[in-house]
Scaffold this motif. Structure first.
Motif, mmCIF file in Angstrom:
data_model
loop_
_atom_site.group_PDB
_atom_site.id
_atom_site.type_symbol
_atom_site.label_atom_id
_atom_site.label_comp_id
_atom_site.label_asym_id
_atom_site.label_seq_id
_atom_site.Cartn_x
_atom_site.Cartn_y
_atom_site.Cartn_z
ATOM 1 N N ILE A 1 0.863 -1.191 0.000
ATOM 2 C CA ILE A 1 0.000 0.000 0.000
ATOM 3 C C ILE A 1 0.892 1.231 0.000
ATOM 4 O O ILE A 1 1.835 1.325 0.791
ATOM 5 N N LYS A 2 0.603 2.156 -0.909
ATOM 6 C CA LYS A 2 1.391 3.404 -0.963
ATOM 7 C C LYS A 2 0.822 4.443 -0.012
ATOM 8 O O LYS A 2 -0.411 4.496 0.219
ATOM 9 N N LEU A 3 1.718 5.269 0.546
ATOM 10 C CA LEU A 3 1.269 6.445 1.298
ATOM 11 C C LEU A 3 0.830 7.479 0.255
ATOM 12 O O LEU A 3 1.662 8.045 -0.461
ATOM 13 N N GLY A 4 -0.476 7.682 0.180
ATOM 14 C CA GLY A 4 -0.999 8.580 -0.853
ATOM 15 C C GLY A 4 -0.910 10.039 -0.444
ATOM 16 O O GLY A 4 -0.303 10.383 0.576
ATOM 17 N N ASN A 5 -1.500 10.885 -1.262
ATOM 18 C CA ASN A 5 -1.577 12.303 -0.920
ATOM 19 C C ASN A 5 -3.051 12.672 -0.718
ATOM 20 O O ASN A 5 -3.945 11.972 -1.186
ATOM 21 N N TYR A 6 -3.285 13.743 0.030
ATOM 22 C CA TYR A 6 -4.670 14.108 0.355
ATOM 23 C C TYR A 6 -4.822 15.624 0.277
ATOM 24 O O TYR A 6 -3.917 16.366 0.699
ATOM 25 N N THR B 1 8.987 0.773 2.568
ATOM 26 C CA THR B 1 9.939 1.145 1.522
ATOM 27 C C THR B 1 9.916 2.661 1.344
ATOM 28 O O THR B 1 8.842 3.238 1.124
ATOM 29 N N VAL B 2 11.085 3.273 1.464
ATOM 30 C CA VAL B 2 11.208 4.733 1.335
ATOM 31 C C VAL B 2 12.144 4.987 0.164
ATOM 32 O O VAL B 2 13.364 4.739 0.270
ATOM 33 N N TYR C 1 12.945 -0.922 4.851
ATOM 34 C CA TYR C 1 13.139 -1.000 6.299
ATOM 35 C C TYR C 1 12.215 -2.084 6.845
ATOM 36 O O TYR C 1 10.985 -1.962 6.753
ATOM 37 N N GLU C 2 12.789 -3.135 7.372
ATOM 38 C CA GLU C 2 11.989 -4.195 7.999
ATOM 39 C C GLU C 2 11.718 -3.822 9.456
ATOM 40 O O GLU C 2 12.657 -3.492 10.192
ATOM 41 N N LEU C 3 10.462 -3.870 9.823
ATOM 42 C CA LEU C 3 10.102 -3.517 11.199
ATOM 43 C C LEU C 3 9.498 -4.733 11.885
ATOM 44 O O LEU C 3 8.560 -5.339 11.351
ATOM 45 N N GLY C 4 10.031 -5.050 13.039
ATOM 46 C CA GLY C 4 9.476 -6.121 13.873
ATOM 47 C C GLY C 4 8.504 -5.524 14.886
ATOM 48 O O GLY C 4 8.150 -4.344 14.823
ATOM 49 N N ASP D 1 8.220 8.814 -2.141
ATOM 50 C CA ASP D 1 7.647 7.477 -2.318
ATOM 51 C C ASP D 1 7.796 6.629 -1.057
ATOM 52 O O ASP D 1 8.916 6.258 -0.677
ATOM 53 N N VAL D 2 6.655 6.374 -0.425
ATOM 54 C CA VAL D 2 6.655 5.527 0.779
ATOM 55 C C VAL D 2 5.572 4.470 0.577
ATOM 56 O O VAL D 2 4.458 4.787 0.152
ATOM 57 N N SER D 3 5.940 3.206 0.837
ATOM 58 C CA SER D 3 4.917 2.150 0.744
ATOM 59 C C SER D 3 5.101 1.138 1.864
ATOM 60 O O SER D 3 6.193 1.032 2.445
ATOM 61 N N PHE D 4 4.012 0.423 2.130
ATOM 62 C CA PHE D 4 3.964 -0.506 3.270
ATOM 63 C C PHE D 4 3.627 -1.905 2.750
ATOM 64 O O PHE D 4 2.763 -2.049 1.873
ATOM 65 N N SER D 5 4.293 -2.920 3.304
ATOM 66 C CA SER D 5 3.922 -4.296 2.933
ATOM 67 C C SER D 5 4.119 -5.215 4.137
ATOM 68 O O SER D 5 4.836 -4.872 5.083
#
Ligand SMILES: O=C(O)C(=O)C[C@H](O)C(=O)CO
Ligand SMILES: [Zn+2]
Length: 274
Positions: free
Chosen positions: A57-62, A89-90, A95-98, A111-115
């Motif tokens: 999922i991308k960090l969108g704009n608003y 992802t930046v 960046y892996e987050l536990g 560009d920032v996205s989450f998976s």
């Protein structure tokens, strides 16, 4: 993105339960495969819940942000709420987050996205200078417990984004996570206010069928919100923000405003609460 407008202490004092919840409580932040964003006029802090559930999922704009991309003039703190590893992802960096790991992203990152099969809680504040993207792992924060089991408030306050040594540096965002020990249920008691900063709490890891009563409002005109798991309480600068649960829980706290001094609080004697 829902836009929330804050209310005055006088208006808050006469609100119905329904109006109080509509004004100060954010619900349903985590929806599988979705990003859910709330804009507040409380130091223009933005609350974002991200649950990738299989595809990035991308960090969108608003539109309320008024910029060409989300972080053009903003910074963001991101916490992984579950024991499952997620990736943010930046640009080209991953960046892996536990569990309870925190990522800070400074302004200027397009560009920032989450998976990952997890839930990311994000808080954004306006920023006017670039600070480096940084990770701080929850397990690396070795703060001793505070509070007392006799007062049912034994807890560990982990600070991730803050000015002092070891903290991730930022423009204005201050962020951390407090974990109540089993058998303890009170947070932030004695209460306090800090007129220089807004504070936003996400309550989480509240066991099923349990809840938190979140005390808010002016110290001598308190109100309350009944809060369930993964719900957010907005605290204007004039409001106390104290919780008591029917079981132990965690909450992420985040602040924005005039300064970043965590200790800059105006304590409220418990005898003075009304
Ligand atoms: O449990 C606590 O006490 C807290 O976590 C307090 C918050 O960090 C806070 O309100 C800081 O201003
Ligand atoms: Zn506070």
């Amino acid at each position: 993105m829902k836009v929330h407008y804050s209310a005055s202490p006088d208006c808050t004092n006469v609100m119905s339960t329904e109006k109080l919840r509509e004004t100060y409580l954010l619900q349903n932040l985590f929806q599988p495969g979705q990003i859910v964003a709330h804009y507040t006029d409380l130091d223009r802090m933005i609350v974002v819940g991200v649950q990738p559930a299989g595809s990035p999922i991308k960090l969108g704009n608003y539109k309320p942000i008024g910029s060409s991309y989300f972080l053009e003039r903003r910074e963001i703190g991101i916490l992984n709420l579950t024991a499952k590893t997620g990736t943010v992802t930046v640009g080209s960096a991953k960046y892996e987050l536990g569990h309870l790991d925190c990522l800070y992203i400074g302004l200027g990152e397009k560009d920032v996205s989450f998976s990952g099969d997890t839930q990311f809680y994000c808080i954004s504040t306006p920023a006017h200078a670039k600070y480096p993207t940084a990770v701080l792992r929850g397990e690396d924060i070795k703060t001793p417990p505070i509070g007392d089991p006799a007062n049912a408030n034994r807890r560990v306050i982990r600070r991730y984004i803050h000015q002092k040594e070891g903290g991730i540096k930022s423009c204005q965002l201050v962020m951390g996570c407090t974990t109540l020990e089993t058998g303890s249920v009170w947070n932030t008691m004695p209460s306090h206010v800090h007129n220089r900063r807004t504070e936003i709490y996400l309550y989480f890891d509240i066991p099923q069928d349990q809840m938190v009563v979140h005390l808010m409002g002016e110290p001598d005109r308190t109100r309350h919100l009944t809060v369930r798991d993964r719900e957010v309480a907005l605290s204007p600068s004039w409001s106390i923000h104290t919780g008591v649960g029917t079981a132990a829980y965690r909450f992420v706290w985040a602040m924005g405003g005039d300064n970043q001094q965590y200790e800059d609080m105006d304590p409220v004697a418990t005898k003075d609460l009304r």
